[in-house]
Design an enzyme around this catalytic site. Structure first.
Site, PDB file in Angstrom:
ATOM      1  N   HIS A 166      -8.213  46.988 -47.155  1.00 26.38           N
ATOM      2  CA  HIS A 166      -7.020  46.750 -46.334  1.00 26.38           C
ATOM      3  C   HIS A 166      -6.812  47.865 -45.310  1.00 26.38           C
ATOM      4  CE1 HIS A 166      -2.664  46.269 -45.492  1.00 26.38           C
ATOM      5  NE2 HIS A 166      -2.847  45.004 -45.817  1.00 26.38           N
ATOM      6  N   SER A 213       0.353  42.410 -41.935  1.00 28.95           N
ATOM      7  CA  SER A 213      -0.372  43.676 -42.082  1.00 28.95           C
ATOM      8  C   SER A 213      -1.352  43.896 -40.940  1.00 28.95           C
ATOM      9  CB  SER A 213      -1.154  43.697 -43.397  1.00 28.95           C
ATOM     10  OG  SER A 213      -0.310  43.852 -44.505  1.00 28.95           O
ATOM     11  N   ASP A 259      -1.956  53.594 -46.482  1.00 33.83           N
ATOM     12  CA  ASP A 259      -2.583  52.350 -46.890  1.00 33.83           C
ATOM     13  C   ASP A 259      -3.590  52.618 -48.015  1.00 33.83           C
ATOM     14  OD1 ASP A 259      -3.835  49.605 -46.640  1.00 33.83           O
ATOM     15  OD2 ASP A 259      -2.575  49.577 -44.857  1.00 33.83           O
TER      16      ASP A 259
END
Length: 492
Positions: free
Chosen positions: A192, A435, A145
């Site tokens: 994220h 996600s 990620d």
């Protein structure tokens, strides 16, 4: 300690915009991805076509090549080449964040658990499963990620040594001065990856699904949120070589299994690139490599709100999204890595176990579901012109997914690209997307590996499917697959 909360308001939260990448400073050169048969990279053949290999993943026969614009149509005819095409770049979406300050938060007693963590409560029977199933550092989750906030107290205790960076100097656009190709620089500039990690293994002011599980970060995205496909493949292989048990990939894109054409802007020709796009073939090989090494890949279903079980629908979306970039897809198209049979693909649910408005779904595509948040109420207030009321009353608490993030500030170049970033402090924020659903399943997979010593990736995938809580229509369905994966149902 002062905390900053951020509400993510983006309505398009899928990773996976695809675009061809031109080699910087060489107008007649293009960057290509080439996959070789039998994992044998043939340098001589590439050089004979005027190409130069700039990046490779030898374990799966993947090479990134800088070459003249007509390289691909020649390379696909080489005996040792399976697929070749202009390199696909996976882009993270732009997200809007509205921060506000809160009072000091204790990191020792799960102070945020009761108010903000409806999603983790749903999977852990309000935290009751933590007593017997909280994970350990004997089982490791590899998170591919945007990296991890190294300063965040909620994730520090479960971050294990050995995290790696795959972002080269300058980042995706060559303009980010903070990117110096340091393989140990895994600091999250985007948020994220830290949000994902918190859902898996936070243990502080908030709690993850497996609050004692170990994890490593494999950073492939920078502040801009873009990554070339070769970096992602290299991260999969590296995580597998490191012996991780579960690989979380809250990312993906559309690839073709039919005919692929590229309208070359330099030559004006319509080039036939074959029946497979290189990135899909590479994903197949990387996933098999990880499985052989004992790692189970868990990935997000995507946020396009379409039926991915219908290849024609996916092809239509691919042409709609990527036609302006020169691509033309004919025949079947699929999501990668979500379509692969040896990964666990996760759709997203909201607070009432409903399929989230944005979640991609499909029979034969989705394996299980997990809470990723929804924005039905947000849209209702937005359409009524009452967004300020929504925010002032913090109504996102009841439908968005809450987790850890870093607070960062950016400086920009004249063209709007990020030049640098400044880390401010550890923080928290709300996001919605598949996600946010996938890491919860990755955490449960880690708990199953911890419980069942010697289990194979296939074994754990079957356990996730067979123990999922049936929601929606009775039995297997296109929205939730086998159902909602929870900790308590996995260990009944």
């Amino acid at each position: 300690m002062k905390k900053l909360f951020g509400l993510v308001l983006s309505l398009v939260l899928a990773l996976g915009v695809v675009s061809p990448v031109s080699a910087k400073g060489q107008e007649e050169q293009t960057t290509f991805t080439v996959v070789f048969k039998n994992d044998q990279i043939d340098r001589a053949s590439i050089e004979n076509l005027g190409g130069t290999i700039t990046y490779e993943v030898p374990e799966i026969g993947l090479a990134q090549v800088e070459a003249p614009s007509d390289f691909a149509k020649k390379a696909v005819n080489l005996e040792g080449v399976t697929a070749a095409n202009p390199t696909l770049t996976f882009e993270a979406p732009e997200v809007a964040s509205i921060p506000f300050e809160s009072s000091s938060v204790s990191t020792e007693d799960a102070a945020l658990w009761e108010t903000y963590q409806w999603d983790i409560k749903r999977l852990t029977n309000n935290g009751a499963t933590f007593e017997e199933h909280s994970g350990s550092h004997d089982v490791v989750v590899g998170i591919i990620d945007t990296g991890i906030d190294l300063n965040h107290p909620d994730v520090q205790k479960n971050l294990l040594p050995g995290s790696k960076n795959f972002v080269p100097a300058g980042g995706i656009y060559g303009a980010d001065k903070s990117e110096k190709a340091d393989p140990t620089d895994v600091q999250d500039r985007n948020g994220h990856g830290t949000h994902v990690a918190g859902s898996i293994a936070a243990n502080g002011a908030m709690l993850g699904v497996a609050p004692n599980a170990g994890f490593k970060a494999y950073r492939v995205f920078g502040a801009e949120g873009g990554a070339q496909s070769a970096w992602i493949m290299a991260a999969i292989v590296s995580a597998a070589n490191d012996g991780v048990d579960v690989i979380n990939m809250s990312l993906g894109g559309i690839c073709s299994k039919g005919q692929v054409y590229y309208h070359n802007p330099v030559t004006g020709e319509k080039e036939r690139l074959g029946s497979d796009i290189a990135e899909y073939v590479a994903y197949q090989k990387a996933a098999k490599y990880a499985e052989k090494k004992g790692a189970l890949i868990v990935t997000s279903a995507g946020n396009d709100a379409i039926n991915a079980g219908n290849p024609r629908t996916v092809t239509d979306l691919a042409n709609e999204k990527y036609g302006e970039l020169g691509y033309e897809f004919q025949g079947a198209s699929v999501y990668a890595p979500g379509d692969l049979p040896n990964v666990v693909t996760v759709s997203s649910t909201g607070p009432e176990d409903e399929l989230a408005l944005y979640s991609t779904y499909g029979n034969g595509y989705v394996d299980v579901a997990a809470p990723g948040g929804n924005y039905e109420l947000y849209l209702e207030y937005l359409r009524a012109g009452k967004l300020n009321e929504y925010l002032s009353n913090q109504l996102q608490i009841n439908e968005f997914a809450f987790s850890t993030v870093p607070s960062v500030e950016y400086t920009y170049n004249k063209d709007g690209s990020i030049r640098n970033y400044r880390y401010v402090e550890p923080s928290y924020g709300w996001k919605v997307g598949t996600s946010m659903a996938a890491p919860k399943v990755a955490a449960i997979a880690a708990l199953l590996f911890d419980e069942h010593s010697g289990a194979s990736p296939k074994d754990v995938k079957v356990m996730l499917q067979q123990t999922a809580e049936d929601i929606g229509v009775t039995g297997h369905d296109k929205e939730f697959g086998h159902g909602l994966t929870t900790v308590y149902s996995a260990f009944e």
